[in-house]
Design an enzyme around this catalytic site. Structure first.
Site, PDB file in Angstrom:
ATOM      1  N   ARG A  54      22.083  17.634   0.037  1.00 14.70           N
ATOM      2  CA  ARG A  54      22.402  16.205   0.017  1.00 14.70           C
ATOM      3  C   ARG A  54      23.009  15.817  -1.328  1.00 14.70           C
ATOM      4  O   ARG A  54      22.587  16.324  -2.365  1.00 14.70           O
ATOM      5  CB  ARG A  54      21.122  15.399   0.258  1.00 14.70           C
ATOM      6  CG  ARG A  54      20.448  15.709   1.617  1.00 14.70           C
ATOM      7  CD  ARG A  54      21.056  14.922   2.741  1.00 14.70           C
ATOM      8  NE  ARG A  54      20.783  13.504   2.579  1.00 14.70           N
ATOM      9  CZ  ARG A  54      19.713  12.891   3.087  1.00 14.70           C
ATOM     10  NH1 ARG A  54      18.828  13.551   3.788  1.00 14.70           N
ATOM     11  NH2 ARG A  54      19.555  11.598   2.900  1.00 14.70           N
ATOM     12  N   PRO A  69       0.843  -1.211   0.000  1.00 11.52           N
ATOM     13  CA  PRO A  69       0.000   0.000   0.000  1.00 11.52           C
ATOM     14  C   PRO A  69       0.872   1.253   0.000  1.00 11.52           C
ATOM     15  O   PRO A  69       1.816   1.351   0.770  1.00 11.52           O
ATOM     16  CB  PRO A  69      -0.796  -0.109   1.309  1.00 11.52           C
ATOM     17  CG  PRO A  69      -0.652  -1.524   1.752  1.00 11.52           C
ATOM     18  CD  PRO A  69       0.653  -2.011   1.201  1.00 11.52           C
ATOM     19  N   GLU A  70       0.566   2.178  -0.888  1.00 14.04           N
ATOM     20  CA  GLU A  70       1.277   3.455  -0.897  1.00 14.04           C
ATOM     21  C   GLU A  70       0.377   4.518  -0.273  1.00 14.04           C
ATOM     22  O   GLU A  70      -0.752   4.240   0.116  1.00 14.04           O
ATOM     23  CB  GLU A  70       1.685   3.803  -2.321  1.00 14.04           C
ATOM     24  CG  GLU A  70       2.642   2.742  -2.883  1.00 14.04           C
ATOM     25  CD  GLU A  70       3.803   3.322  -3.639  1.00 14.04           C
ATOM     26  OE1 GLU A  70       4.261   4.424  -3.291  1.00 14.04           O
ATOM     27  OE2 GLU A  70       4.259   2.670  -4.594  1.00 14.04           O
ATOM     28  N   HIS A 104      -6.186 -14.582   6.766  1.00 10.95           N
ATOM     29  CA  HIS A 104      -4.994 -14.152   7.498  1.00 10.95           C
ATOM     30  C   HIS A 104      -5.357 -13.149   8.594  1.00 10.95           C
ATOM     31  O   HIS A 104      -4.602 -12.215   8.867  1.00 10.95           O
ATOM     32  CB  HIS A 104      -3.972 -13.565   6.529  1.00 10.95           C
ATOM     33  CG  HIS A 104      -3.544 -14.538   5.473  1.00 10.95           C
ATOM     34  ND1 HIS A 104      -2.772 -15.648   5.765  1.00 10.95           N
ATOM     35  CD2 HIS A 104      -3.788 -14.591   4.139  1.00 10.95           C
ATOM     36  CE1 HIS A 104      -2.550 -16.336   4.654  1.00 10.95           C
ATOM     37  NE2 HIS A 104      -3.159 -15.722   3.648  1.00 10.95           N
ATOM     38  N   ARG A 155       1.740 -11.462   5.235  1.00 13.84           N
ATOM     39  CA  ARG A 155       3.192 -11.537   5.403  1.00 13.84           C
ATOM     40  C   ARG A 155       3.674 -10.978   6.728  1.00 13.84           C
ATOM     41  O   ARG A 155       4.794 -11.242   7.147  1.00 13.84           O
ATOM     42  CB  ARG A 155       3.863 -10.836   4.236  1.00 13.84           C
ATOM     43  CG  ARG A 155       3.491 -11.497   2.908  1.00 13.84           C
ATOM     44  CD  ARG A 155       4.120 -10.808   1.728  1.00 13.84           C
ATOM     45  NE  ARG A 155       5.575 -10.949   1.731  1.00 13.84           N
ATOM     46  CZ  ARG A 155       6.372 -10.372   0.845  1.00 13.84           C
ATOM     47  NH1 ARG A 155       5.860  -9.611  -0.091  1.00 13.84           N
ATOM     48  NH2 ARG A 155       7.679 -10.540   0.907  1.00 13.84           N
TER      49      ARG A 155
END
Ligand code: ZN
Length: 300
Positions: A169, A2-3, A95, A127
């Site tokens: 950076r 999921p984003e 699950h 998972r």
């Protein structure tokens, strides 16, 4: 995985379905998702039972449910986590890991939704990289996630601050887009899409980018993620709420991600794939030219 748009879809769905309810019982069916709670599954359950959910908030891909005690239930969906709202007695998901039985909606919140009766909030995760924990005093902002930067849709996200930090950076811009201490919620797919749209190679160093280029990629990240937010927001149902938001970012037209060998939608050059931090980066070799190698300082 999921984003951010999918997690925002989850947040929005939970806000409409669990706020105002009291957690009547908690059943931990597998200890792993609550491993970050040092009190163990029993302590986790005890800390939540009898508490009322007062809001649902998000920072990056973390969600938290502030409770009436000032604590919060903090969660991350990881790779495969789902938060599902079900009517009591609905068949268990394969699950299912944690079950919360929630009271009917209390008076002040009633009638916002046709399903005001009791519901179950279920954490389903195949998972189990994701998880839940109780954040003590975390109602406003859990200290566990205070280091995570705001996402680009947060009204308090500071564009100038982001530009300045990127330019200090040397790391590549794609890596910086995925750095949760600079900006949160931009996953691998959206980073590739934003960079394609901004016509920037992901290995361009932050210190080698002009402010206008950084602003461009930020605007494109907002555009591509915003389109997904609109789509995700339509995927809700009234009471059966599958909020993991497999809302279909693959349904949208992606220009770079997953398109190895296919012609670039802008110039026709085949999209290339490169290894990137155990994952892949997709880009157009022509529209997104690779940076020249850094050279040691020389006299010229
Ligand atoms: Zn191209």
């Amino acid at each position: 995985m999921p984003e951010l748009p999918e997690v925002e879809t989850v947040r929005d769905g939970l806000a409409r379905h669990v706020v105002g309810r009291t957690i009547e019982s908690v059943t931990v069916l597998h200890p792993r998702p609550v491993r970050r709670d040092l009190r163990g599954p029993a302590g986790f359950a005890a800390a939540l039972t009898g508490r009322r959910v007062v809001d649902v908030r998000r920072r990056g891909k973390y969600l938290w449910l502030p409770l009436d005690t000032g604590d919060a239930l903090l969660g991350h969906l990881g790779m495969s986590g789902q938060l599902v709202v079900q009517p009591p007695g609905a068949p268990d998901e394969r699950h299912l890991r944690v079950r919360f039985v929630l009271s009917p909606v209390v008076e002040e919140h009633a009638s916002r939704d046709p399903g005001d009766g009791p519901v179950e909030l279920r954490f389903v995760d195949q998972r189990m990289f994701g998880g839940l924990s109780v954040s003590q005093g975390g109602a406003e902002l859990p200290p566990e996630i205070a280091h995570i930067a705001r996402d680009p849709f947060d009204p308090d996200f500071d564009d100038d601050l982001f530009v300045g930090r990127v330019r200090r950076r040397t790391a590549g811009i794609k890596r910086l887009l995925l750095d949760q201490t600079l900006i949160s919620g931009v996953g691998n797919i959206y980073a590739d899409e934003a960079l394609w749209r901004a016509q920037l190679h992901g290995e361009r160093g932050g210190d080698r980018l002009r402010p206008i280029e950084i602003r461009r990629v930020l605007a494109e990240a907002r555009a591509v993620m915003g389109a997904a937010l609109v789509q995700g927001g339509t995927s809700f149902d009234a009471l059966y709420v599958n909020v993991n938001g497999e809302s279909g970012y693959f349904d949208r037209s992606l220009h770079a991600y997953g398109r190895e060998g296919l012609p670039c939608d802008r110039c026709g050059t085949p999209i290339r794939r490169a290894e990137f931090m155990n994952r892949s980066s997709f880009s157009c070799p022509r529209c997104q030219p690779a940076p020249r190698a850094r050279r040691l300082p020389s006299r010229d």
